[in-house]
Enzyme design. Structure first.
Site, short mmCIF file in Angstrom:
data_model
loop_
_atom_site.label_atom_id
_atom_site.label_comp_id
_atom_site.label_asym_id
_atom_site.label_seq_id
_atom_site.Cartn_x
_atom_site.Cartn_y
_atom_site.Cartn_z
N GLY A 42 27.07 61.77 -2.12
CA GLY A 42 28.13 62.76 -1.87
C GLY A 42 27.50 64.14 -1.95
N LYS A 43 27.85 64.99 -0.99
CA LYS A 43 27.15 66.28 -0.93
C LYS A 43 27.35 67.11 -2.20
CE LYS A 43 27.46 66.17 4.07
NZ LYS A 43 26.13 65.58 4.28
N GLY A 44 28.57 67.11 -2.75
CA GLY A 44 28.83 67.89 -3.96
C GLY A 44 28.00 67.38 -5.12
N THR A 223 19.08 76.34 7.75
CA THR A 223 18.02 75.38 7.42
C THR A 223 17.53 74.72 8.70
OG1 THR A 223 19.64 73.65 6.92
CG2 THR A 223 18.88 74.99 5.07
N ASP A 255 21.09 68.91 0.72
CA ASP A 255 21.69 69.02 -0.62
C ASP A 255 20.64 69.51 -1.62
OD1 ASP A 255 24.01 68.04 0.50
OD2 ASP A 255 23.51 65.96 0.03
N GLY A 290 16.73 57.69 -0.61
CA GLY A 290 17.98 57.90 -1.34
C GLY A 290 18.35 59.37 -1.39
O1 RIB Z 1 24.11 64.79 2.40
C1 RIB Z 1 23.96 63.43 2.13
C2 RIB Z 1 25.27 62.87 1.67
O2 RIB Z 1 26.19 62.89 2.72
C3 RIB Z 1 25.20 61.42 1.23
O3 RIB Z 1 24.91 61.28 -0.13
C4 RIB Z 1 26.56 60.88 1.62
O4 RIB Z 1 27.34 60.49 0.53
C5 RIB Z 1 27.23 61.99 2.43
O5 RIB Z 1 28.13 62.70 1.68
#
Ligand code: RIB
Length: 318
Positions: A42-44, A223, A255, A290
């Site tokens: 998840g990005k957050g 980016t 991220d 990952g």
């Molecule tokens: O930016 C990568 C993320 O995008 C992944 O971890 C996935 O959950 C999506 O939210």
């Protein structure tokens, strides 16, 4: 700054289900993949973990389902040192899930089932007002409802807290929202969506970024994947090249970049230093498989930066 910088993250958590394939499937095609793994994402949450591993004091406002994936997510966030006060649980829907395919070139395709991320509300953010106002930087993305993002940005802006928006997944954004953003970190596709300018190279990326400055964004950092990042602000434009690494999986690189950038900005570093630091964090992140689990720790980033200077090319404005 001797104290750890305080960063507030308002954003998503997804459990990532990742499969490696030699190539991307075509529409309607079934192919056999290779290795499979599941993990926190998840990005957050990825950005929160990136910042925490780089020595920031991170509090995250996040919504998880009241299910087993939510239990594991909460444990993981706490294990990463993220304050648990605003880790919320809902029984109306499931914990967010992301289906990720990564090919042999390290490129990815992602589909997200947002679940609990969709119910993170402005009221949830209001409840965290004091925490946000006491932070050095607010870090947000676009995997939770836009009104929730806007509420967080407004609270931070009113309190004089620096705001960093990673506008992913890309969508059009109102001038009212963009005016609350001190630093925007789109990739080229997102910069194109938000600005409406086609981007085919650095010149167009700069023009797109400059149009966002005209709307009221403080500074745009586009980016560029392996090419590093382009800083566009009222002071001019500067390209900070990327670092050469062996790419294994690019998922989560953006991220790593935004999380690291938030840390460096919260530490009071110049935007050029901050982007150099963020480039290094993103370069290290793509050398592992990952998302959150691949985020580098501070000593790794510092050692990597010491190993080789990044050249930069600057262009004065005007
Ligand atoms: O930016 C990568 C993320 O995008 C992944 O971890 C996935 O959950 C999506 O939210």
């Amino acid at each position: 700054m001797s104290e750890r910088p305080r960063i507030a993250v308002v954003g998503s958590f997804n459990t990532d289900l990742l499969v490696r394939t030699p190539r991307m499937p075509l529409r309607g095609e079934t192919i056999l993949g290779g290795g499979y793994q599941t993990g926190p994402g998840g990005k957050g949450a990825n950005q929160a973990v990136a910042a925490a591993r780089l020595n920031a004091d991170v509090t995250m406002v996040v919504s998880l389902g009241a299910d087993d994936l939510g239990n594991r997510a909460e444990q993981n966030l706490v294990h990463e040192g993220i304050h648990p006060d605003y880790i919320l649980r809902t029984d109306v829907t499931h914990t967010g899930v992301a289906f990720i395919i990564v090919d042999d070139g390290g490129e990815n395709m992602i589909v997200v089932a947002p679940g609990a991320n969709e119910v993170l509300s402005p009221e949830d953010v209001e409840a965290a007002r004091e925490m946000i106002a006491a932070s050095q930087v607010l870090l947000v993305q676009l995997e939770v409802p836009l009104e929730t993002v806007a509420c967080a940005l407004r609270i931070a802006h009113e309190a004089g807290v620096r705001t960093l928006l990673n506008p992913a997944p890309g969508q059009t954004l109102s001038p009212d929202l963009l005016q609350l953003v001190d630093v925007l970190t789109p990739n080229e596709t997102e910069a194109q969506i938000i600005s409406g300018h086609a981007i085919t190279g650095l010149t167009e990326a700069e023009a797109a970024a400059r149009s966002l400055l005209d709307v009221g964004v403080g500074c745009v950092v586009v980016t560029l994947g392996g090419n590093g990042a382009l800083i566009v602000s009222a002071d001019g434009t500067r390209h900070i090249p990327g670092r050469h690494v062996e790419v294994v999986d690019t998922t989560g690189a953006g991220d790593a970049f935004s999380g690291a950038l938030a840390v460096a900005i919260a530490e009071g570093r110049s935007i050029v230093d901050a982007v150099t630091f963020a480039n290094a964090a993103a370069a290290l992140q793509v050398t592992k498989v990952g998302t959150a689990p691949a985020m580098p720790y501070r000593p790794e980033v510092e050692a990597f930066l010491e190993r080789g200077p990044t050249q930069s090319h600057s262009r004065a404005r005007g």
